[in-house]
Structures are given as C-alpha cells and as structure tokens.
Design a protein around this motif. Structure first.
Motif, PDB file in Angstrom:
ATOM      1  N   ALA A 282      -2.992  12.870   3.991  1.00 53.72           N
ATOM      2  CA  ALA A 282      -3.982  12.406   3.257  1.00 53.72           C
ATOM      3  C   ALA A 282      -5.328  12.185   3.914  1.00 53.72           C
ATOM      4  O   ALA A 282      -5.102  12.026   5.161  1.00 53.72           O
ATOM      5  N   ARG A 283      -6.360  12.078   3.299  1.00 55.52           N
ATOM      6  CA  ARG A 283      -7.491  11.476   4.127  1.00 55.52           C
ATOM      7  C   ARG A 283      -8.463  10.582   3.473  1.00 55.52           C
ATOM      8  O   ARG A 283      -8.477  10.558   2.060  1.00 55.52           O
ATOM      9  N   GLU A 284      -9.066   9.865   4.055  1.00 55.91           N
ATOM     10  CA  GLU A 284      -9.790   8.590   3.646  1.00 55.91           C
ATOM     11  C   GLU A 284      -9.359   7.711   2.318  1.00 55.91           C
ATOM     12  O   GLU A 284      -9.859   8.020   1.310  1.00 55.91           O
ATOM     13  N   TYR A 285      -8.003   7.350   2.591  1.00 53.37           N
ATOM     14  CA  TYR A 285      -7.362   6.642   1.730  1.00 53.37           C
ATOM     15  C   TYR A 285      -8.112   5.214   1.946  1.00 53.37           C
ATOM     16  O   TYR A 285      -7.834   4.495   3.025  1.00 53.37           O
ATOM     17  N   THR A 286      -8.933   4.569   0.990  1.00 50.29           N
ATOM     18  CA  THR A 286      -9.438   3.260   1.221  1.00 50.29           C
ATOM     19  C   THR A 286      -8.955   2.185   0.321  1.00 50.29           C
ATOM     20  O   THR A 286      -8.996   2.343  -0.993  1.00 50.29           O
ATOM     21  N   VAL A 287      -8.311   1.075   0.769  1.00 49.70           N
ATOM     22  CA  VAL A 287      -7.963  -0.090   0.132  1.00 49.70           C
ATOM     23  C   VAL A 287      -9.182  -0.884  -0.306  1.00 49.70           C
ATOM     24  O   VAL A 287      -9.837  -1.203   0.709  1.00 49.70           O
ATOM     25  N   GLU A 288      -9.408  -1.154  -1.502  1.00 52.81           N
ATOM     26  CA  GLU A 288     -10.541  -1.889  -2.018  1.00 52.81           C
ATOM     27  C   GLU A 288     -10.027  -3.126  -2.779  1.00 52.81           C
ATOM     28  O   GLU A 288     -10.787  -4.043  -2.838  1.00 52.81           O
TER      29      GLU A 288
ATOM     30  N   ARG B 108      -6.195  -5.552  -4.365  1.00 52.69           N
ATOM     31  CA  ARG B 108      -4.729  -5.674  -4.271  1.00 52.69           C
ATOM     32  C   ARG B 108      -4.215  -5.700  -5.760  1.00 52.69           C
ATOM     33  O   ARG B 108      -4.868  -6.019  -6.696  1.00 52.69           O
TER      34      ARG B 108
ATOM     35  N   LEU C 246      -3.981  -3.322   6.089  1.00 51.31           N
ATOM     36  CA  LEU C 246      -4.696  -2.139   6.075  1.00 51.31           C
ATOM     37  C   LEU C 246      -5.757  -1.926   5.274  1.00 51.31           C
ATOM     38  O   LEU C 246      -5.922  -2.544   4.274  1.00 51.31           O
ATOM     39  N   ARG C 247      -6.956  -1.409   5.663  1.00 57.64           N
ATOM     40  CA  ARG C 247      -8.122  -1.075   4.829  1.00 57.64           C
ATOM     41  C   ARG C 247      -8.412   0.348   4.785  1.00 57.64           C
ATOM     42  O   ARG C 247      -8.764   0.682   3.497  1.00 57.64           O
ATOM     43  N   ALA C 248      -7.951   1.039   5.555  1.00 56.51           N
ATOM     44  CA  ALA C 248      -8.234   2.545   5.223  1.00 56.51           C
ATOM     45  C   ALA C 248      -6.978   3.494   6.003  1.00 56.51           C
ATOM     46  O   ALA C 248      -6.809   3.130   7.059  1.00 56.51           O
ATOM     47  N   VAL C 249      -6.712   4.302   5.333  1.00 60.35           N
ATOM     48  CA  VAL C 249      -5.882   5.594   6.021  1.00 60.35           C
ATOM     49  C   VAL C 249      -6.815   6.425   6.460  1.00 60.35           C
ATOM     50  O   VAL C 249      -7.267   7.371   5.377  1.00 60.35           O
ATOM     51  N   THR C 250      -7.541   6.801   7.429  1.00 57.14           N
ATOM     52  CA  THR C 250      -8.770   7.902   7.721  1.00 57.14           C
ATOM     53  C   THR C 250      -7.988   9.274   7.513  1.00 57.14           C
ATOM     54  O   THR C 250      -8.638   9.898   6.969  1.00 57.14           O
TER      55      THR C 250
ATOM     56  N   ALA D  35       0.840  -1.086  -0.078  1.00 54.39           N
ATOM     57  CA  ALA D  35      -0.041   0.175  -0.153  1.00 54.39           C
ATOM     58  C   ALA D  35       0.897   1.344   0.008  1.00 54.39           C
ATOM     59  O   ALA D  35       0.707   2.207  -0.728  1.00 54.39           O
TER      60      ALA D  35
END
Lengths: 183, 84, 153
Positions: free
Chosen positions: A96-102, A104, C85-89, A60
C-alpha cells in the motif's frame, strides 16, 4: 451483496471477515461497502474499566484489512470468469502507499469504504479510495496493491515444522473461492 | 525541448518515488533492477504510475523494456507521440 | 546495524492498553539513535491465535495488516508520548509469515522533518522506516510510516 454472499466470495472467516455489506457495486470500477463497529468486537475484549474513549478507537490495522477486503470483492467481481480465483491461483495483499489516517471510528460507528479500482497490470491490481465514519472521513488510501499469483510461485517452503502448511489448500465450497489469500 | 525536459524530470521523480530513492540518485541509465534493487512489482508500479500521471498506457508486454529512466522515457514518448 | 554501542536489553512487551486484535509485540528493544530511536520488536505467530482461525481456516497466516499492528504497538510502547499512526507512506509484503514463524521488525525512528512531504508537515511527529524479517533472515515486509507526537496532545 449481503453477509452470506460476502462470505461466499472471500476466504477470511470470523473474526477477520471485516465487510458486513456491499451497498453499491459497479463491476471492475467501484464498490461501496459497510462495516459496523460494536463494543462487542474482539479487539475490545481485553480493555479494562479504566479504558478511555480513545482506547476504543478502532485499530488502523483492522480498518486497512476491511478496506482491502472491500477492494478484493470489487476486483473479484470485475474479473472475467476465467480470471476468478482457482485452486491454482492466490490473491496476495502485496502493499500500500499513502494510507493517511484522518480520524477514528468508535463503537457505534458504521464505517463506509468507497473503493475504486484504478488499474490492473499483469494480474496486479491498484485500488484507491476513502473510509468514512458517518460524515467524517477517517482515512484516505492512495493505493492498495493486490496480486493474483500462481500458487506454485508463492507457496515457498517455510522453515520449521509448519513448512508443509504452505502446500495445504483452504477447505472451500467452490473452486471460485478456493484460492489461498495471503495477507 | 523544455517541455520534454520537464516531462523527463517529472518521470524521474515518479520513478524515484516508486523505487524509494532520492531523485538525484536515479541516473539516466542506472538499471532499475541491478542498481536500485527493483523487483517485478516495482516495475508494475512504475507502469501504473505512468498511466495515472501521463495518461499514457504502456502495454504490459513492454514491461521488460522499462529497464532504466531513459528507456522508460523513450517508451512513454513513443506511446504518447511526444517526439513528433 | 548494532554499531559500537552495547546492545540494549530485550524487555517483555506491556499489556496493550488500547483496542487491538491481538498482542502484536512479544519483546522489545529500544536503542537511542541520533535524535530518535532504533526500535526492534519480536512477535511469534501463534497458530492458535483466534484471529488466525479465520485467516485462514486450516491455514494460519499472519495477516499483512498485523505488521501494521506490530508497528503501532511497538511505537506506542517504545517512544515517549505514545505516538499514534498518522500515515503509512509505503508498505510492501514480500514473504508470508506462517504459524510458528517469528517476525523481527526493526524500526528507525526519526523526528519528522519540518518540510517533509507529509500530509501535515508542520506538526511534530516521527518518521519511521522499518524492515520485518523472519527468523531465517527472509525479509517479509518493508515500510515507511509517519506517527504523531502523541503525549496526550
């Protein structure tokens, strides 16, 4: 924009220059970039024979860096010449804000970043967008924040023997790329 | 007035989110910098979020005025023409 | 915030089992806390690391995204189930880490609340609040993140 042009615009170098090609660019508005992932990436070098496919998920951290470099290419290209990076200015990845892993990405995938420049306030830029691996969306980026700051306000003395490093400049081909990027 | 109240509370939520505090911790006149340790980047983030959520562009020259919730609401209302 | 309990021992980090640009944790300390953990990870910024040769030539600076790498490696090693890791808020970088610096990243790890504002609030997982500091105490990074429960799920 090809690899040579990207290299001329960004200060990062191997193995952390993480944009291969710019496929579309609307200056100051939006950019699409490509980063191909292969099994020969340095991030896989230490994996043993017992590594599973999940162990080959592209990190990531590097995906975010690749997205951030795409955003930097967009912002720099949309800047008036007087606002390009100079030896007096630095570009910082400030947050950064609201980086969401959906999903791979794996070796063999071509990652595509779709980045929009949302707002520039007082030399601080807000970018938003998505990253895709083929037809799969693997990340959404609420906002990535970068700032252009006068070198003097950033190059605070660091403790220890490396403290003088803060004042050194990057060897640069042109003044336009001479700005120190701190990430 | 209920529309104003709604926007006021929406602004409170936006600012609390940027400052990473609970909504009820953000008072009307609590100074962003002194009470909530906001730095200049937080102020810029607030300005950018107002632009995005309310479609109201506050010039960056007015950044120093955005000291607390009430002052920020007044600035947004002025630029949006809400009080008329 | 080491409270009344005795501080647990530091342990060296294990080799990273998955893809990673570098080993981003040198030493690790894990203390139980309420229903979660307090995880402290230390990493020295090695100016000879190959990554820093490109970031930047002649001026090694620990990339901000490597704080995310430290976060992910610390969580995978410290919390049972190897969460991912799912999200960096939210993450903010407040000061640079140069070659020769050491970062201490302190993470408060709590079970994800059932109705938190996360993308998928019903899934089990962890919320993390972290602060990175240089050895002189300067705060270099602040972050909030969400991890899945891992555990080969």
């Amino acid at each position: 924009m090809n690899a040579a042009e990207i290299r001329a615009a960004l200060p990062q170098r191997h193995p952390l220059l993480l944009v291969d090609r710019v496929t579309s660019l609307e200056p100051g508005v939006a950019i699409e970039t490509v980063k191909a992932i292969t099994a020969t990436e340095p991030c896989y070098a230490h994996l043993g024979d017992d590594a599973t496919v999940e162990d080959y998920a592209y990190p990531a951290s590097l995906l975010i860096e690749s997205f951030g470099q795409s955003a930097a290419l967009l912002w720099l290209d949309g800047s008036a010449p007087s606002h390009r990076l100079t030896d007096d200015a630095l570009l910082l990845f400030v947050g950064a804000r609201e980086y969401t892993v959906e999903g791979r990405a794996y070796p063999g995938d071509v990652v595509r970043h779709v980045v929009r420049l949302e707002r520039v306030v007082a030399d601080t830029a807000f970018a938003t967008g998505e990253s895709w691996a083929g037809e799969r969306r693997i990340a959404t980026v609420g906002s990535l924040i970068a700032a252009r700051r006068p070198r003097a306000t950033v190059a605070e003395p660091a403790p220890g023997p490396t403290g003088t490093g803060a004042d050194r400049t990057i060897p640069a081909n042109t003044s336009a790329q001479g700005g120190r990027h701190v990430r | 007035m209920s529309g104003d109240n709604e926007r006021y509370e929406q602004l409170r939520e936006i600012i609390a989110e940027v400052l990473e505090i609970e909504t009820d911790e953000l008072t009307d006149t609590g100074d962003f910098a002194e009470e909530y340790q906001a730095d200049s980047l937080r102020a810029i983030e607030i300005l950018a979020r107002i632009d995005k959520e309310f479609k109201v562009e506050i010039p960056q020259s007015e950044l120093p005025e955005l000291r607390n919730l009430k002052a920020t609401y007044d600035a947004v209302a002025r630029h949006a023409g809400w009080q008329d | 915030m080491t409270a009344t309990t005795a501080a647990p021992a530091w342990r060296p980090a294990a080799p990273v089992p998955c893809a990673a640009p570098l080993p981003a944790v040198d030493r690790l300390r894990v203390a139980p806390r309420a229903d979660g953990w307090t995880v402290t990870a230390r990493v020295a910024v090695d100016p000879r690391d190959p990554n820093l040769a490109g970031h930047f030539p002649g001026q090694p600076i620990y990339p901000g995204v490597f704080v995310v790498e430290t976060l992910c490696q610390a969580m995978a090693q410290a919390v049972p189930g190897t969460p991912r890791l799912r999200a960096v808020t939210s993450i903010r970088f407040l000061a640079a880490l140069l070659g020769g610096d050491e970062m201490e990243l302190t993470l408060d790890v709590d079970p994800a609340a059932p109705a938190a504002g996360a993308a998928s609030p019903t899934e089990p997982g962890w919320t993390v609040r972290g602060t990175g500091r240089r050895h002189d105490g300067t705060v270099t990074a602040q972050l909030r993140a969400v991890f899945d429960a891992g555990a080969g799920a």
